[in-house]
Write a protein that holds these residues in place. Sequence first.
Motif, PDB file in Angstrom:
ATOM      1  N   UNK A  55       0.845  -1.183   0.000  1.00 33.07           N
ATOM      2  CA  UNK A  55       0.000   0.000   0.000  1.00 33.07           C
ATOM      3  C   UNK A  55       0.881   1.233   0.000  1.00 33.07           C
ATOM      4  N   UNK A  56       0.502   2.243  -0.761  1.00 33.84           N
ATOM      5  CA  UNK A  56       1.213   3.519  -0.742  1.00 33.84           C
ATOM      6  C   UNK A  56       0.221   4.624  -0.424  1.00 33.84           C
ATOM      7  N   UNK A  57       0.663   5.594   0.353  1.00 30.78           N
ATOM      8  CA  UNK A  57      -0.216   6.679   0.788  1.00 30.78           C
ATOM      9  C   UNK A  57       0.412   8.006   0.378  1.00 30.78           C
ATOM     10  N   UNK A  58      -0.331   8.789  -0.414  1.00 24.96           N
ATOM     11  CA  UNK A  58       0.197  10.025  -0.972  1.00 24.96           C
ATOM     12  C   UNK A  58       0.790   9.727  -2.335  1.00 24.96           C
ATOM     13  N   UNK A  59       0.206  10.297  -3.381  1.00 23.52           N
ATOM     14  CA  UNK A  59       0.663  10.006  -4.742  1.00 23.52           C
ATOM     15  C   UNK A  59       1.321  11.221  -5.392  1.00 23.52           C
ATOM     16  N   UNK A  65       6.258   7.777  -7.284  1.00 15.79           N
ATOM     17  CA  UNK A  65       7.464   7.034  -7.646  1.00 15.79           C
ATOM     18  C   UNK A  65       7.576   5.725  -6.885  1.00 15.79           C
ATOM     19  N   UNK A  66       7.208   5.749  -5.596  1.00 13.37           N
ATOM     20  CA  UNK A  66       7.231   4.529  -4.792  1.00 13.37           C
ATOM     21  C   UNK A  66       6.210   3.537  -5.335  1.00 13.37           C
ATOM     22  N   UNK A 137      -6.417  -6.222   2.408  1.00  9.03           N
ATOM     23  CA  UNK A 137      -5.272  -5.699   3.145  1.00  9.03           C
ATOM     24  C   UNK A 137      -3.988  -5.703   2.321  1.00  9.03           C
ATOM     25  N   UNK A 138      -2.903  -5.265   2.945  1.00 16.09           N
ATOM     26  CA  UNK A 138      -1.580  -5.291   2.308  1.00 16.09           C
ATOM     27  C   UNK A 138      -0.549  -5.715   3.348  1.00 16.09           C
ATOM     28  N   UNK A 139       0.583  -6.199   2.875  1.00 14.32           N
ATOM     29  CA  UNK A 139       1.654  -6.611   3.785  1.00 14.32           C
ATOM     30  C   UNK A 139       2.372  -5.417   4.394  1.00 14.32           C
ATOM     31  N   UNK A 140       2.405  -4.305   3.647  1.00 14.79           N
ATOM     32  CA  UNK A 140       3.085  -3.094   4.109  1.00 14.79           C
ATOM     33  C   UNK A 140       2.313  -1.885   3.608  1.00 14.79           C
ATOM     34  N   UNK A 141       2.305  -0.812   4.379  1.00 13.85           N
ATOM     35  CA  UNK A 141       1.773   0.472   3.936  1.00 13.85           C
ATOM     36  C   UNK A 141       2.910   1.485   4.037  1.00 13.85           C
ATOM     37  N   UNK A 142       3.256   2.095   2.899  1.00 17.99           N
ATOM     38  CA  UNK A 142       4.328   3.090   2.846  1.00 17.99           C
ATOM     39  C   UNK A 142       3.703   4.468   2.712  1.00 17.99           C
ATOM     40  N   UNK A 168       2.922  -4.060   8.165  1.00 16.38           N
ATOM     41  CA  UNK A 168       4.050  -3.193   8.519  1.00 16.38           C
ATOM     42  C   UNK A 168       3.735  -1.764   8.080  1.00 16.38           C
ATOM     43  N   UNK A 169       3.982  -0.805   8.955  1.00 18.65           N
ATOM     44  CA  UNK A 169       3.865   0.606   8.618  1.00 18.65           C
ATOM     45  C   UNK A 169       5.271   1.153   8.348  1.00 18.65           C
ATOM     46  N   UNK A 170       5.399   1.943   7.285  1.00 17.72           N
ATOM     47  CA  UNK A 170       6.707   2.498   6.915  1.00 17.72           C
ATOM     48  C   UNK A 170       6.527   3.928   6.443  1.00 17.72           C
TER      49      UNK A 170
END
Length: 352
Positions: A55-59, A65-66, A137-142, A168-170
């Motif tokens: 998951x990515x937050x903020x585009x 890019x992420x 869900x997702x394994x990680x949220x960046x 995981x939160x990153x």
Amino acid sequence: MMSRIVKANLLAPYTTTASKKYHCSFRNSCRYLSVSSSSPCNDESSKPRSIRTVGTVGQGLMGHGITQIAAASPHVVSVVAYDPSGIPALDAGRDRISSSLDKMVSRGKMTPEDAEAMLGKIIFTKDMDAFSPSAGGTDIVIEAIIEDLDIKKNFYRDLDSQCHSQTIFASNTSSLSVGDMAAAVSSERRQRFVGIHFFNPVQMMKLVEIVRTSDVDIEAVNAVMQFCENIDRKAVLCADTPGFVVNRLLVPFLVQAMEMLDRGDVAGGPRDIDACMKLGAGHPMGPLHLADYIGLDTLKFILDGWIARYPDNSNFSMPDCLVEKVKSGHLGRKVGKGFYYWNGGKRGDPVV
């Protein structure tokens, strides 16, 4: 070709075949941390957890890019791209990714079919509940939203209640304390909360700083280190200190150049200060050129935070010229004027 959103094809659960984890201490040069010194290297349970859904937050500038490099990895099956600002921000992020892929196709670096397949991994959404277990869900949220501690803490507080306990939160923060952000979530989540600092432009820069807090679980760190390897990035593990590694070294260096300018130490001004570091130290660009490129408001924002939190640290000081330029709106390359005049990406003469 890339103007439409392609729905993601969610694949079946993946069983990890992650590579062997090395056993070493935090200060050693090995890639992974060990859970215990007695664990055998061929123990399947010691291998890093596989991150397959992202998951990515903020585009925005960093976030899109992420999203793109995550979707480009064959190890990632889907990317949920969320932006709390809503549809316009999502459209802008999607368009940036599409434009980047179009360029790669036109240069023969990717086939149109591969570009479509890559976009097909991405689910663009304005709903945070896309991260909930009921939605897969997702394994990680960046996270890559605005560099404001209170805004980030409020966001993480809400996200914590949405996600599976193992997610995981990153944070992609470049200057804030990861531990301060992690304080907003549950004690269980803090064991899976790291910094993951990418560099701009994300698609080109290979370095990622992985920031470890005192609460984080070693398995979560290892999983994120493996994830970085899977998206073709060099991960460096570092402590939760001001600026981590790169900015802690870089920002004071830029400040010293600005303070030389304040004092009038170099008669030739910005041009000669930059020439000294290019010709004398082999740097590809000088410090004032680089400051303009980064954004003078960005540098001031970082320094404001450090000085407020560490007022007795003499390494953190605010140059007069930086304050004056930001106050005047001369923010560097992005506005056409900083220490130099700029015409798009082309640097001109120094500003007198």
